[in-house]
Write a protein that holds these residues in place. Structure first.
Motif, PDB file in Angstrom:
ATOM      1  N   PRO A 444       0.793  -1.227   0.000  1.00  0.00           N
ATOM      2  CA  PRO A 444       0.000   0.000   0.000  1.00  0.00           C
ATOM      3  C   PRO A 444       0.832   1.288   0.000  1.00  0.00           C
ATOM      4  O   PRO A 444       1.920   1.340   0.584  1.00  0.00           O
ATOM      5  CB  PRO A 444      -0.819  -0.120   1.284  1.00  0.00           C
ATOM      6  CG  PRO A 444      -0.023  -1.015   2.162  1.00  0.00           C
ATOM      7  CD  PRO A 444       0.649  -1.977   1.243  1.00  0.00           C
ATOM      8  N   VAL A 445       0.277   2.289  -0.678  1.00  0.00           N
ATOM      9  CA  VAL A 445       0.870   3.631  -0.684  1.00  0.00           C
ATOM     10  C   VAL A 445      -0.220   4.635  -0.330  1.00  0.00           C
ATOM     11  O   VAL A 445      -1.401   4.423  -0.605  1.00  0.00           O
ATOM     12  CB  VAL A 445       1.487   3.974  -2.060  1.00  0.00           C
ATOM     13  CG1 VAL A 445       2.690   3.086  -2.347  1.00  0.00           C
ATOM     14  CG2 VAL A 445       0.456   3.863  -3.166  1.00  0.00           C
ATOM     15  N   CYS A 446       0.181   5.714   0.311  1.00  0.00           N
ATOM     16  CA  CYS A 446      -0.757   6.741   0.771  1.00  0.00           C
ATOM     17  C   CYS A 446      -0.545   8.015  -0.045  1.00  0.00           C
ATOM     18  O   CYS A 446       0.570   8.550  -0.087  1.00  0.00           O
ATOM     19  CB  CYS A 446      -0.545   7.025   2.254  1.00  0.00           C
ATOM     20  SG  CYS A 446      -1.582   8.342   2.910  1.00  0.00           S
ATOM     21  N   SER A 447      -1.607   8.475  -0.662  1.00  0.00           N
ATOM     22  CA  SER A 447      -1.520   9.706  -1.440  1.00  0.00           C
ATOM     23  C   SER A 447      -1.761  10.919  -0.541  1.00  0.00           C
ATOM     24  O   SER A 447      -2.247  10.789   0.591  1.00  0.00           O
ATOM     25  CB  SER A 447      -2.554   9.684  -2.565  1.00  0.00           C
ATOM     26  OG  SER A 447      -3.862   9.753  -2.031  1.00  0.00           O
ATOM     27  N   SER A 490       1.830  12.678  -5.891  1.00  0.00           N
ATOM     28  CA  SER A 490       2.818  11.763  -5.313  1.00  0.00           C
ATOM     29  C   SER A 490       2.161  10.910  -4.221  1.00  0.00           C
ATOM     30  O   SER A 490       1.072  11.214  -3.729  1.00  0.00           O
ATOM     31  CB  SER A 490       3.988  12.543  -4.718  1.00  0.00           C
ATOM     32  OG  SER A 490       3.529  13.393  -3.679  1.00  0.00           O
ATOM     33  N   ALA A 491       2.850   9.852  -3.829  1.00  0.00           N
ATOM     34  CA  ALA A 491       2.371   8.952  -2.774  1.00  0.00           C
ATOM     35  C   ALA A 491       3.578   8.382  -2.034  1.00  0.00           C
ATOM     36  O   ALA A 491       4.660   8.258  -2.605  1.00  0.00           O
ATOM     37  CB  ALA A 491       1.514   7.835  -3.363  1.00  0.00           C
ATOM     38  N   ARG A 492       3.393   8.030  -0.787  1.00  0.00           N
ATOM     39  CA  ARG A 492       4.479   7.475   0.021  1.00  0.00           C
ATOM     40  C   ARG A 492       4.095   6.069   0.486  1.00  0.00           C
ATOM     41  O   ARG A 492       2.915   5.719   0.546  1.00  0.00           O
ATOM     42  CB  ARG A 492       4.770   8.377   1.227  1.00  0.00           C
ATOM     43  CG  ARG A 492       3.613   8.533   2.183  1.00  0.00           C
ATOM     44  CD  ARG A 492       3.909   9.542   3.284  1.00  0.00           C
ATOM     45  NE  ARG A 492       2.806   9.644   4.238  1.00  0.00           N
ATOM     46  CZ  ARG A 492       1.715  10.370   4.056  1.00  0.00           C
ATOM     47  NH1 ARG A 492       1.585  11.079   2.935  1.00  0.00           N
ATOM     48  NH2 ARG A 492       0.762  10.399   4.963  1.00  0.00           N
ATOM     49  N   LEU A 493       5.096   5.292   0.862  1.00  0.00           N
ATOM     50  CA  LEU A 493       4.863   3.910   1.277  1.00  0.00           C
ATOM     51  C   LEU A 493       4.027   3.841   2.545  1.00  0.00           C
ATOM     52  O   LEU A 493       4.159   4.672   3.443  1.00  0.00           O
ATOM     53  CB  LEU A 493       6.195   3.203   1.529  1.00  0.00           C
ATOM     54  CG  LEU A 493       6.889   2.555   0.325  1.00  0.00           C
ATOM     55  CD1 LEU A 493       8.232   1.985   0.760  1.00  0.00           C
ATOM     56  CD2 LEU A 493       6.036   1.468  -0.294  1.00  0.00           C
ATOM     57  N   GLY A 494       3.177   2.844   2.624  1.00  0.00           N
ATOM     58  CA  GLY A 494       2.375   2.596   3.828  1.00  0.00           C
ATOM     59  C   GLY A 494       0.957   3.095   3.696  1.00  0.00           C
ATOM     60  O   GLY A 494       0.633   3.900   2.826  1.00  0.00           O
ATOM     61  N   GLN A 495       0.091   2.588   4.593  1.00  0.00           N
ATOM     62  CA  GLN A 495      -1.301   3.014   4.603  1.00  0.00           C
ATOM     63  C   GLN A 495      -1.446   4.400   5.222  1.00  0.00           C
ATOM     64  O   GLN A 495      -0.649   4.800   6.081  1.00  0.00           O
ATOM     65  CB  GLN A 495      -2.159   2.029   5.399  1.00  0.00           C
ATOM     66  CG  GLN A 495      -2.463   0.728   4.677  1.00  0.00           C
ATOM     67  CD  GLN A 495      -3.389  -0.151   5.490  1.00  0.00           C
ATOM     68  OE1 GLN A 495      -2.953  -1.038   6.216  1.00  0.00           O
ATOM     69  NE2 GLN A 495      -4.682   0.077   5.370  1.00  0.00           N
ATOM     70  N   CYS A 496      -2.491   5.112   4.813  1.00  0.00           N
ATOM     71  CA  CYS A 496      -2.804   6.393   5.430  1.00  0.00           C
ATOM     72  C   CYS A 496      -3.330   6.161   6.842  1.00  0.00           C
ATOM     73  O   CYS A 496      -4.023   5.168   7.097  1.00  0.00           O
ATOM     74  CB  CYS A 496      -3.846   7.153   4.607  1.00  0.00           C
ATOM     75  SG  CYS A 496      -3.288   7.582   2.939  1.00  0.00           S
ATOM     76  N   PRO A 497      -3.036   7.054   7.785  1.00  0.00           N
ATOM     77  CA  PRO A 497      -3.517   6.874   9.165  1.00  0.00           C
ATOM     78  C   PRO A 497      -5.009   7.100   9.285  1.00  0.00           C
ATOM     79  O   PRO A 497      -5.655   7.654   8.388  1.00  0.00           O
ATOM     80  CB  PRO A 497      -2.725   7.932   9.944  1.00  0.00           C
ATOM     81  CG  PRO A 497      -2.417   8.991   8.931  1.00  0.00           C
ATOM     82  CD  PRO A 497      -2.234   8.277   7.622  1.00  0.00           C
ATOM     83  N   HIS A 498      -5.568   6.678  10.415  1.00  0.00           N
ATOM     84  CA  HIS A 498      -6.979   6.908  10.711  1.00  0.00           C
ATOM     85  C   HIS A 498      -7.235   8.394  10.948  1.00  0.00           C
ATOM     86  O   HIS A 498      -6.311   9.179  11.180  1.00  0.00           O
ATOM     87  CB  HIS A 498      -7.396   6.122  11.964  1.00  0.00           C
ATOM     88  CG  HIS A 498      -7.798   4.711  11.687  1.00  0.00           C
ATOM     89  ND1 HIS A 498      -8.982   4.368  11.073  1.00  0.00           N
ATOM     90  CD2 HIS A 498      -7.162   3.543  11.957  1.00  0.00           C
ATOM     91  CE1 HIS A 498      -9.077   3.047  10.980  1.00  0.00           C
ATOM     92  NE2 HIS A 498      -7.980   2.521  11.510  1.00  0.00           N
TER      93      HIS A 498
END
Length: 678
Positions: A444-447, A490-498
Motif C-alpha cells: 500500500p501507498v498513501c496519497s 505523489s504517494a508514500r509507502l504505507g497506509q494512510c492513518p486513521h
C-alpha cells in the motif's frame, strides 16, 4: 509444616506465573505467527486450540489418578513437558529461511535512486527464470512449518494438566479451611503477573523484526504498523521455556503429604483424613494398584455429573469460557484493525492496563470472601452480580468505533465516495487499467489526498525516488482523480492513518475495557470456590479436573476456530501465496469486524447468565434445606434440653423436701454417738 506449605505455595505461584507467561505470550504472538506462516485466522485458531487439545488427552486421568500419587512430582514433570513444548514452538524460526514479504519494490535499496515502476508477471519471465520460480514455489508449498507450532503448543497443554487440579487440591487439603480462599486468591493474583509480563514481552518482540541481526534493517520497507510486519515472535518462546525449566526444580524435593495447618503435632495427615480421599498420601511401603483405583472412576464421575448445581455451573462456565477465549485471543488484533494500533502497542496496553485491573479485582474478591466469610450462596450471588455489571459495560463498546480507512477499490471508490467492496474487479479503474497491475499485490501507498492504494501500480505511479521506508512515488495518475487539477500526484509507502477522532474513540474503548475487566474479575474467586464447596470433599479434585476438561474441550478448542473463521469472513483483501491460495488477510471491513467480534462475545456471555440464575436458585434451596434441618435439630435439642431441665428441677425439689429429715437423723445419730462416748 508451615514452612513446607509456604514453600509449596511459592513454588506453585512461580509455576503459575511461568505457565501464564507462556500462554499470554502465545496469545500476544497470534498475529505474528499468522503473518509469518501466511495462514488465515481460522487456522491460527486451530493452532491456538491445540493447547486445549493437549489438555483433553490427559486432564481427566491426571486429575483422578494424580490425587492418589505424588502430586508435587507430577507437577514437576508437567513443567518439564511445558518447557519442551515451548522450545518446539520456536524451532521453525531456525529451520526456515529469512522472511520475505510481498512487495513491488526491489529489496536492493543500498543506493538512493529514481526508477520506473514496472509490473511483473510470471508469464513475462524468461523460461529459465520460470523454472527457478516454480521450483522454489514447490519447495515452499511442501514446507508446513506451522505444524511445529501446533505440536509444541499441544505439548504445552499436556504439561499444564497436573498444575491446577493437583496444586489447588494440595493446598486445600493441608491449609486451614478459612485460609484456602485467601491462598487461592493470592495464587491467582500472582498468576496474573505472568500474563502482564507475557504481553509486555510480546509488545517488545513485536517491535523487533523477525530476522533481527540477520538482515540490513535499511532494506526493510515496512513498519510495525504494516499488515505484513512480523516481529521476533520466536524469542519469547525461548525465554518461556527457560522459566518453565527452572520452575520444575523445587517440586522434586517436596513431600507427598503435609500436616494439616494448625495441628499441634508435626506428623503428616493420615491418608484417610485428607479431603480428596487419597488412599496413600504418605511415602510408605504400600503399593497402589491402579486397577483398584480405576474401578471407582466411572461411579465417581456419574455421581459428580449427577449433582444439578455442579452441572448447571459447568454449562455457564462453558459459555463464559468461549467468550473469554475469543476475546483474549483476538483482542489485540481487534485493536489493530479497529483503531489502527500496532501489534506492539496493543499488547503493551493489554499488559499495563487490562491485566493489572484483573489482578486487583481477583485479589479484592478473595479478600471479600475472607473478610465477610461469605457463604456458597453469597459467593455465587457476588460472582453473578459482578459478571453482569461487566457485561453491561461490554455493550458500551459497540459505540466506540473507527470508520474504515479509505482504500481505493476496497472501502472507497477511486473518486473518494464510500463503497465497501469484496469484488477484486473494483480494484481497477480507468486510471490504472492500462498498467497491467496484478490484483494480488499488497504494497500500500498513501496519497496526499488521504486515500490508500493497494500498490504503487494500482495508484498509477510511473516512477519513484528515495529508498527503504522513505521511498516516494511520483506521477500517480489515480491520485489526481480525487484532487483538483494541478495538485500533487505523489504517494508514500504505507497506509494512510486513521482520522483524528479515532484517537478519542480508542481512549473511550480502553477506559470501558479496563473498568469491565476489573468488575468482572471481582467475582472470579467466589465463583471458583462455589465449585469446591458445592460438592462432596472426595470429588473435589475430580470436579476441578472435569471442569477444566469440559470448558477447554467445548470452549478452548472450538472458540478460537469459529471466532477466527467469522473474522476471516470480514476480510477485504487476502495475500496470495506464490503457488496460489489464500494467505493471511491484509485488511478487514472494520465495521463488520466490530459487529461480529463484539456481538459473538455478547451472545455467549448473555446466555450463560440463565444458567447462573438457576445455580443460585438451587444453592438457595439446598442450603435453605440444610439450614432448616439444622434449625429443626436445634429446636428438637432445645426441647429435649428443656424437658431434661424440668426433670432435674423436679428431682432437685424432691431432694430438697427430704433433706431436713436426713439432716436431723444425722444430728440425732451424732448426738447419740456423743452420749455413748460420754
Amino acid at each position: 509444616c508451615c514452612s513446607k506449605l509456604k514453600l509449596f505455595l511459592v513454588s506453585l505461584a512461580f509455576v503459575y506465573f511461568a505457565k501464564a507467561f507462556g500462554g499470554a505470550y502465545m496469545k500476544s504472538s497470534i498475529t505474528q505467527i499468522e503473518r509469518r506462516f501466511d495462514i488465515p485466522s481460522s487456522l491460527i485458531g486451530v493452532i491456538d486450540g491445540s493447547f486445549e487439545m493437549g489438555n483433553l488427552l490427559v486432564i481427566a486421568f491426571v486429575s483422578y489418578f494424580g490425587a492418589k500419587l505424588h502430586r508435587p512430582r507430577l507437577i514437576g514433570i508437567g513443567c518439564l513437558v511445558m518447557a519442551t513444548g515451548s522450545f518446539i514452538v520456536a524451532l521453525p524460526h531456525f529451520l526456515q529461511g529469512p522472511y520475505k514479504y510481498e512487495t513491488s519494490m526491489s529489496h536492493n535499496t543500498q543506493v538512493n535512486t529514481t526508477e520506473n515502476i514496472l509490473p511483473l508477471s510470471l508469464s513475462k519471465l524468461d523460461p529459465s527464470l520460470q523454472s527457478v520460480y516454480l521450483t522454489s514455489c514447490e519447495r515452499e508449498s511442501s514446507s508446513h512449518m506451522w505444524i511445529y507450532v501446533f505440536l509444541g503448543n499441544a505439548l504445552r497443554g499436556i504439561g499444564e494438566t497436573p498444575v491446577t487440579p493437583l496444586g489447588i487440591s494440595y493446598i486445600d487439603d493441608f491449609a486451614k479451611a478459612e485460609n484456602s480462599p485467601f491462598y487461592i486468591a493470592c495464587l491467582q493474583t500472582i498468576t496474573l503477573l505472568g500474563p502482564m509480563f507475557g504481553f509486555l514481552l510480546g509488545s517488545y518482540c513485536a517491535k523487533l523484526y523477525v530476522d533481527v541481526g540477520y538482515v540490513d534493517m535499511e532494506s526493510v520497507t515496512i513498519t510495525p504498523k504494516d499488515s505484513r510486519w512480523v516481529g521476533a515472535w520466536w524469542l519469547g518462546f525461548l525465554i518461556s521455556s527457560s522459566l518453565l525449566l527452572v520452575s520444575s526444580i523445587p517440586f522434586w524435593f517436596l513431600p507427598r503429604s503435609l500436616p494439616k495447618q494448625g495441628d499441634e503435632t508435626d506428623t503428616p495427615t493420615p491418608p484417610s483424613l485428607t479431603l480428596d480421599g487419597a488412599e496413600s498420601a504418605q511415602s510408605s511401603n504400600q503399593t497402589i494398584k491402579l486397577t483398584e483405583i480405576a474401578k471407582g472412576f466411572l461411579p465417581s464421575l456419574k455421581r459428580l455429573l449427577g449433582t444439578p448445581t455442579y452441572f448447571l455451573f459447568l454449562c455457564a462456565a462453558i459459555l463464559k469460557f468461549n467468550s473469554f477465549i475469543g476475546l483474549l485471543t483476538f483482542k489485540a488484533k481487534y485493536m489493530e484493525q479497529q483503531f489502527g494500533q500496532s501489534a506492539s502497542r496493543a499488547n503493551f496496553l493489554i499488559g499495563v492496563l487490562n491485566l493489572p485491573a484483573v489482578a486487583v479485582g481477583i485479589f479484592l474478591g478473595g479478600l471479600l470472601m475472607r473478610r465477610y466469610k461469605l457463604s456458597v450462596v453469597s459467593g455465587a450471588q457476588l460472582s453473578f452480580a459482578t459478571s453482569f455489571m461487566g457485561y453491561l459495560l461490554l455493550l458500551l463498546q459497540f459505540g466506540t468505533k473507527c470508520d474504515n480507512r479509505p482504500v481505493a477499490g476496497l472501502t472507497v471508490s477511486y473518486n473518494g465516495t464510500q463503497s465497501v467492496s469484496y469484488n477484486g474487479e473494483m480494484l481497477f479503474s480507468d486510471c490504472n487499467r492500462d498498467c497491467s497491475c496484478s490484483p494480488n499485490e499488497w504494497d500500500p501507498v498513501c496519497s496526499d489526498s488521504g486515500i490508500t492504494y493497494v500498490s504503487p501500480c494500482m495508484a498509477g505511479c510511473l516512477n519513484s525516488s528515495g529508498r527503504g521506508k522513505n521511498t516516494v512515488f511520483h506521477n500517480c495518475s489515480c491520485a489526481s482523480t480525487s484532487y483538483p487539477p494541478g495538485s500533487s500526484t505523489s504517494a508514500r509507502l504505507g497506509q494512510c492513518p486513521h482520522a483524528k477522532d479515532c484517537t478519542r474513540s480508542f481512549t473511550s474503548y480502553m477506559a470501558v475495557s479496563v473498568l469491565s475487566s476489573f468488575i468482572n474479575s471481582l467475582g472470579a474467586t467466589p465463583g471458583y470456590m462455589v465449585i469446591i464447596r458445592c460438592i462432596t470433599p472426595d470429588l473435589k479434585s475430580l470436579a476441578l479436573g472435569i471442569q477444566t476438561l469440559v470448558t477447554r474441550t467445548l470452549g478452548g478448542i472450538p472458540a478460537p476456530v469459529y471466532f477466527g473463521a467469522l473474522i476471516d469472513s470480514t476480510c477485504l483483501k487476502w495475500s496470495i501465496k506464490k503457488c496460489g491460495g489464500k494467505g493471511a488477510c491484509r485488511i478487514y471491513d472494520s465495521n463488520m469486524y466490530r459487529i461480529i467480534f463484539l456481538g459473538l462475545i455478547t451472545c455467549l456471555s448473555g446466555t450463560s447468565y440463565f444458567f447462573m440464575i438457576a445455580v443460585i436458585v438451587l444453592l438457595k434451596r439446598q442450603f435453605w434445606k440444610a439450614d432448616r434441618d439444622i434449625e429443626l435439630q436445634q429446636r428438637k435439642a432445645s426441647k429435649e434440653s428443656g424437658i431434661m431441665a424440668q426433670l432435674e428441677t423436679q428431682e432437685k425439689s424432691g431432694a430438697g423436701s427430704t433433706s431436713p429429715k436426713l439432716s436431723s437423723d444425722k444430728t440425732d445419730s451424732t448426738g447419740v454417738g456423743k452420749d455413748l462416748e460420754g
